[in-house]
Design an enzyme around this catalytic site. Structure first.
Site: not given
Length: 277
Positions: A208, A220, A71, A217, A159
């Site tokens: 997410e 992302g 993350c 994100c 992703h």
């Protein structure tokens, strides 16, 4: 159980102080902790364990109780947490995650620059179904009433980046979960819808995996920059505009690493009273 509440551009986390709870207990508690009505409220729970020197283990649990590999926004929060708590010397730290090692460096004004490592582009690395030795581009996905084309990238977690003319018209709550669980993605995927404003700026909204719609994100944004360069849509230095603010992403041509720079913020600290206590 003592905790602190943090966010990176509105993507919020509960940070558990080192050694407070074993991982299985945190995973089991994550749903209740993240509940915004009867718990603390957050997109996820993060635990930190010192490994010696400037190295730490970081584990991340989504609001649905699943553990995720990586993350980006959490790495900035953890980097600033370590710095402020003086858990290690210096300004740069090594975070060991399920998705690999990342290195946050605390800059001035609570800004953190993170070396997110190299993007993974092959189907077998992301993962995406099909020939594991091939890149995962031009994935055609049927949705109710339309078809979209996704490019898949892993930044330690998967992703699906989808470029659209107008991100404001995207039915994120409707389409996000359909793409997250599409058969292309055996481990499910995060989903980014991206509108290119200029070669150096994009507008992105994200669904997410394990959380739903979030305000930002980090991984992302990194995946979007990589997909944009590979598609010839953006440059390597990119500003990503998110619902919660903006991130600066640099996909370095020198070392192939992706660097993410943005803020982190501690909101409050507390002592969680466990149910039944």
């Amino acid at each position: 159980m003592k905790f602190s509440k943090w966010h990176g551009l509105g993507n919020d986390f509960i940070l558990i102080e080192p050694g407070r709870k074993p991982a299985p207990e945190i995973a089991a508690m994550a749903g209740h902790l993240c509940d915004r009505h009867v718990g603390i409220g957050a997109d996820g729970v993060v635990t930190i364990r010192p490994l010696g020197g400037d190295a730490f283990e970081m584990r991340i649990y989504n609001s649905d109780g699943t553990e995720t590999e990586m993350c980006g926004n959490a790495t900035r929060c953890v980097g600033l947490y370590i710095r402020r708590r003086m858990l290690a010397s210096g300004r740069e730290f090594e975070l060991h995650t399920r998705g690999g090692i990342v290195r946050p460096r605390v800059l001035d004004n609570d800004t953190v620059r993170v070396d997110m490592g190299e993007p993974r582009l092959l189907r077998g690395e992301i993962p995406v179904t099909g020939d594991p030795s091939l890149p995962a581009e031009a994935l055609e996905i049927e949705l109710p009433g339309c078809k979209v084309t996704a490019s898949a990238v892993s930044m330690g977690n998967p992703h699906a980046v989808i470029f659209v003319p107008d991100v404001g018209k995207i039915e994120l709550e409707k389409w996000g979960p359909l793409i997250e669980s599409h058969p292309f993605f055996p481990n499910k995927t995060n989903v980014e819808f991206v509108e290119v404003i200029s070669p150096r700026m994009v507008r992105m909204r994200v669904w997410e995996r394990g959380c739903g719609v979030t305000m930002a994100c980090g991984t992302g944004s990194c995946a979007t920059a990589v997909a944009g360069v590979r598609a010839g849509r953006t440059e390597r230095n990119l500003t990503v505009l998110l619902d919660g603010g903006e991130l600066q992403i640099d996909w370095s041509a020198a070392d192939n690493h992706v660097y993410m720079t943005g803020p982190a913020c501690e909101v409050f600290r507390g002592d969680y009273i466990e149910r039944g206590a």
